[in-house]
Motif scaffolding. Structure first.
Motif, mmCIF file in Angstrom:
data_model
loop_
_atom_site.group_PDB
_atom_site.id
_atom_site.type_symbol
_atom_site.label_atom_id
_atom_site.label_comp_id
_atom_site.label_asym_id
_atom_site.label_seq_id
_atom_site.Cartn_x
_atom_site.Cartn_y
_atom_site.Cartn_z
ATOM 1 N N PHE A 1 8.107 31.132 -29.507
ATOM 2 C CA PHE A 1 7.845 29.858 -30.185
ATOM 3 C C PHE A 1 9.084 29.358 -30.926
ATOM 4 C CE2 PHE A 1 6.449 27.504 -33.976
ATOM 5 C CZ PHE A 1 5.726 26.485 -33.386
ATOM 6 N N VAL A 2 9.745 30.251 -31.671
ATOM 7 C CA VAL A 2 10.913 29.854 -32.455
ATOM 8 C C VAL A 2 12.065 29.470 -31.540
ATOM 9 C CG1 VAL A 2 12.667 30.676 -34.077
ATOM 10 C CG2 VAL A 2 10.250 31.188 -34.480
ATOM 11 N N ASN A 3 12.295 30.246 -30.473
ATOM 12 C CA ASN A 3 13.409 29.947 -29.579
ATOM 13 C C ASN A 3 13.221 28.599 -28.891
ATOM 14 O OD1 ASN A 3 14.564 30.109 -26.577
ATOM 15 N ND2 ASN A 3 15.884 31.309 -27.910
ATOM 16 N N THR A 4 12.062 28.375 -28.305
ATOM 17 C CA THR A 4 11.837 27.099 -27.620
ATOM 18 C C THR A 4 11.820 25.949 -28.612
ATOM 19 O OG1 THR A 4 9.441 27.536 -27.690
ATOM 20 C CG2 THR A 4 10.602 28.116 -25.666
ATOM 21 N N GLY A 5 11.333 26.198 -29.832
ATOM 22 C CA GLY A 5 11.323 25.155 -30.852
ATOM 23 C C GLY A 5 12.720 24.722 -31.246
ATOM 24 N N MET A 6 13.644 25.687 -31.382
ATOM 25 C CA MET A 6 15.006 25.292 -31.776
ATOM 26 C C MET A 6 15.743 24.634 -30.605
ATOM 27 S SD MET A 6 17.185 28.836 -32.058
ATOM 28 C CE MET A 6 17.806 29.680 -30.582
ATOM 29 N N VAL A 7 15.439 25.045 -29.372
ATOM 30 C CA VAL A 7 16.056 24.408 -28.204
ATOM 31 C C VAL A 7 15.611 22.954 -28.088
ATOM 32 C CG1 VAL A 7 16.075 24.388 -25.670
ATOM 33 C CG2 VAL A 7 16.446 26.528 -26.906
ATOM 34 N N LEU A 8 14.354 22.687 -28.418
ATOM 35 C CA LEU A 8 13.812 21.333 -28.325
ATOM 36 C C LEU A 8 14.106 20.488 -29.565
ATOM 37 C CD1 LEU A 8 10.355 22.184 -26.702
ATOM 38 C CD2 LEU A 8 12.365 21.211 -25.576
ATOM 39 N N GLY A 9 14.748 21.097 -30.573
ATOM 40 C CA GLY A 9 15.136 20.345 -31.753
ATOM 41 C C GLY A 9 14.040 20.143 -32.775
ATOM 42 N N VAL A 10 12.967 20.946 -32.706
ATOM 43 C CA VAL A 10 11.890 20.807 -33.687
ATOM 44 C C VAL A 10 11.912 21.923 -34.726
ATOM 45 C CG1 VAL A 10 10.390 19.560 -32.096
ATOM 46 C CG2 VAL A 10 10.249 22.043 -32.202
ATOM 47 N N LEU A 11 12.804 22.919 -34.550
ATOM 48 C CA LEU A 11 12.993 23.993 -35.521
ATOM 49 C C LEU A 11 14.492 24.183 -35.733
ATOM 50 C CD1 LEU A 11 10.374 26.691 -34.363
ATOM 51 C CD2 LEU A 11 10.226 25.192 -36.358
ATOM 52 N N PRO A 12 14.898 24.707 -36.895
ATOM 53 C CA PRO A 12 16.331 24.933 -37.130
ATOM 54 C C PRO A 12 16.909 25.948 -36.142
ATOM 55 C CG PRO A 12 15.071 25.108 -39.179
ATOM 56 C CD PRO A 12 14.076 25.062 -38.063
ATOM 57 N N VAL A 13 18.205 25.853 -35.895
ATOM 58 C CA VAL A 13 18.902 26.820 -35.040
ATOM 59 C C VAL A 13 19.091 28.096 -35.846
ATOM 60 C CG1 VAL A 13 21.014 27.313 -33.771
ATOM 61 C CG2 VAL A 13 20.079 24.994 -33.777
ATOM 62 N N VAL A 14 18.397 29.164 -35.440
ATOM 63 C CA VAL A 14 18.412 30.408 -36.225
ATOM 64 C C VAL A 14 18.838 31.625 -35.410
ATOM 65 C CG1 VAL A 14 16.718 29.660 -37.940
ATOM 66 C CG2 VAL A 14 15.923 30.655 -35.795
ATOM 67 N N GLY A 15 19.257 31.436 -34.172
ATOM 68 C CA GLY A 15 19.789 32.556 -33.412
ATOM 69 C C GLY A 15 18.753 33.579 -32.983
ATOM 70 N N VAL A 16 17.596 33.122 -32.511
ATOM 71 C CA VAL A 16 16.542 34.014 -32.025
ATOM 72 C C VAL A 16 16.527 33.961 -30.504
ATOM 73 C CG1 VAL A 16 14.053 34.420 -31.952
ATOM 74 C CG2 VAL A 16 15.152 33.756 -34.101
ATOM 75 N N PRO A 17 16.680 35.101 -29.813
ATOM 76 C CA PRO A 17 16.708 35.090 -28.346
ATOM 77 C C PRO A 17 15.330 34.865 -27.746
ATOM 78 C CG PRO A 17 16.848 37.344 -29.150
ATOM 79 C CD PRO A 17 16.910 36.453 -30.362
ATOM 80 N N LEU A 18 15.316 34.348 -26.528
ATOM 81 C CA LEU A 18 14.075 34.175 -25.779
ATOM 82 C C LEU A 18 13.745 35.501 -25.097
ATOM 83 C CD1 LEU A 18 11.942 32.074 -24.944
ATOM 84 C CD2 LEU A 18 13.354 31.545 -22.952
ATOM 85 N N PRO A 19 12.559 36.064 -25.340
ATOM 86 C CA PRO A 19 12.234 37.390 -24.805
ATOM 87 C C PRO A 19 12.483 37.507 -23.303
ATOM 88 C CG PRO A 19 10.540 36.690 -26.344
ATOM 89 C CD PRO A 19 11.459 35.518 -26.164
ATOM 90 N N VAL A 20 13.259 38.530 -22.932
ATOM 91 C CA VAL A 20 13.580 38.917 -21.555
ATOM 92 C C VAL A 20 14.536 37.933 -20.878
ATOM 93 C CG1 VAL A 20 12.670 39.576 -19.278
ATOM 94 C CG2 VAL A 20 11.387 40.146 -21.334
ATOM 95 N N LEU A 21 14.394 36.644 -21.099
ATOM 96 C CA LEU A 21 15.211 35.655 -20.392
ATOM 97 C C LEU A 21 16.646 35.608 -20.921
ATOM 98 C CD1 LEU A 21 14.101 33.812 -18.075
ATOM 99 C CD2 LEU A 21 14.443 31.905 -19.625
ATOM 100 N N SER A 22 16.833 35.806 -22.224
ATOM 101 C CA SER A 22 18.159 35.708 -22.821
ATOM 102 C C SER A 22 18.992 36.956 -22.543
ATOM 103 C CB SER A 22 18.056 35.511 -24.337
ATOM 104 O OG SER A 22 17.481 34.271 -24.659
ATOM 105 N N PHE A 23 20.319 36.755 -22.450
ATOM 106 C CA PHE A 23 21.242 37.882 -22.469
ATOM 107 C C PHE A 23 21.074 38.608 -23.811
ATOM 108 C CE2 PHE A 23 24.963 37.192 -19.324
ATOM 109 C CZ PHE A 23 24.079 36.786 -18.329
ATOM 110 N N GLY A 24 21.505 39.861 -23.858
ATOM 111 C CA GLY A 24 21.435 40.616 -25.108
ATOM 112 C C GLY A 24 20.749 41.940 -24.886
ATOM 113 N N GLY A 25 21.508 43.016 -24.894
ATOM 114 C CA GLY A 25 20.960 44.316 -24.538
ATOM 115 C C GLY A 25 19.924 44.831 -25.512
#
Length: 358
Positions: A310-334
């Motif tokens: 919810f937080v990741n898609t919200g910040m991508v769509l501009g309805v939540l602040p950019v807080v550096g939360v990855p999208l589960p499984v889809l985002s890079f990041g080990g």
């Protein structure tokens, strides 16, 4: 075969589909870089291996290890503040034997495990003093993470813990005053405790054009990417925002923007539907769980996955602040990827061992 491996068939197939979409998006977001895509594929493989290991642990074993795992996760957060590696102005990583990892991600699983263990020691709903102890257990890792500083992960960890309190039976007559207190405290936190860049991210949420080349840049470029995808999208490998490097963090925090630009509204709805299906499966596993620990843990883990989505898609769509939360499984990041797949392993353990008991 999947049942013998203690893998929940429905959840496993959904995660495989998500992993496939993740590899397609990773290849495009990385600019067709086979090295980066191969690294992401390797991390997915390791993550599914970890998921298999966790799924084969009985819930009773997970319960015994819960306080130990939480204690180790807290020690790692302390180690980050003392010996952590600095990157992009924050001290969030530890380096061990040549590998760099982010301990705050582990807390997304360790905290629900600890809270579920603690509340399962007594009947539900718990007595009020237990809620007080749980709030302290939530505040400790959240404060350590906020000190890095990583406000987004701190808020996410705290929100996941508080959501588990609600599952455990926290009454609305207690929740409402807590929420009111949070609203009253918000201006104090904003002016006294937030860094300048964190305050600017909140300000930009209201008006991204106020700083189009600074803090508003990511939000503006992300919204351009999502909007330019239109109904059907530009097609795979045709994300101009990512390939022309207009969109920062295109393979990590803003990978959903790349997916939306290439696959459009239709593809985005399919991806969102897949996430909602996985989350619904998690809640069903929690509903069917046969003991308090399993029910609380499954519910807490599922809510953590939902909040991250919810937080990741919200910040991508501009309805939540950019807080550096990855999208589960889809985002890079080990670290994030391993933690989320381990969490799905916990859900599978609860579901498949429940069948054995029956």
């Amino acid at each position: 075969m999947l049942e013998r491996l203690h893998l929940d068939r429905t959840l496993f197939y959904a995660l495989l589909a998500l992993a496939g979409l993740s590899l397609l998006t990773a290849y495009s977001a990385s600019g067709k870089n086979l090295g980066d895509t191969g690294g992401h594929a390797l991390r997915l493989l390791l993550g599914f291996g970890l998921m298999l290991v966790v799924a084969n642990m009985r819930p009773e074993t997970l319960e015994r290890w819960s306080p130990i795992i939480f204690g180790m996760a807290v020690l790692l957060l302390v180690a980050v503040l003392l010996f952590g590696t600095v990157g992009k102005g924050a001290r969030r990583w530890l380096s061990l034997a040549g590998f760099r990892f982010q301990p705050s991600e582990f807390m997304k699983l360790a905290l629900p495990m600890a809270l579920a263990w603690f509340f399962a020691r007594d009947s539900l709903p718990p007595r009020l003093w237990r809620f007080g102890v749980a709030v302290l257990a939530i505040a400790l890792p959240a404060a350590l993470i906020a000190r890095q500083p990583d406000l987004g992960t701190a808020v996410l960890v705290a929100a996941g813990g508080l959501a588990l309190l609600f599952i455990a039976g926290l009454k609305w007559r207690i929740i409402v005053p807590l929420l009111a207190g949070a609203v009253v405290a918000a201006p104090i936190v904003y002016f006294r405790f937030l860094h300048e860049y964190q305050r600017s991210r909140i300000d930009v949420l209201l008006d991204p054009q106020s700083d189009p080349l600074g803090t508003g840049y990511q939000t503006i470029q992300s919204m351009i990417a999502v909007g330019s995808g239109g109904f059907y999208g530009k097609g795979w490998l045709n994300s101009s925002q990512a390939h022309l490097e207009y969109l920062p963090e295109s393979s990590t925090d803003f990978v959903f923007a790349v997916f939306a630009e290439e696959f459009g509204l239709i593809g985005s709805l399919v991806l969102i539907g897949l996430y909602l299906f996985i989350i619904a499966r998690g809640f069903l596993i929690a509903y069917l769980a046969q003991d308090s620990y399993s029910r609380l843990l499954a519910g807490g883990v599922t809510l953590t996955v939902f909040l991250s989505f919810f937080v990741n898609t919200g910040m991508v769509l501009g309805v939540l602040p950019v807080v550096g939360v990855p999208l589960p499984v889809l985002s890079f990041g080990g670290t994030s990827l391993l933690t989320f797949l381990a969490a799905f392993g916990v859900l599978m353990s609860i579901q498949t061992h429940r069948r054995i008991v029956e």
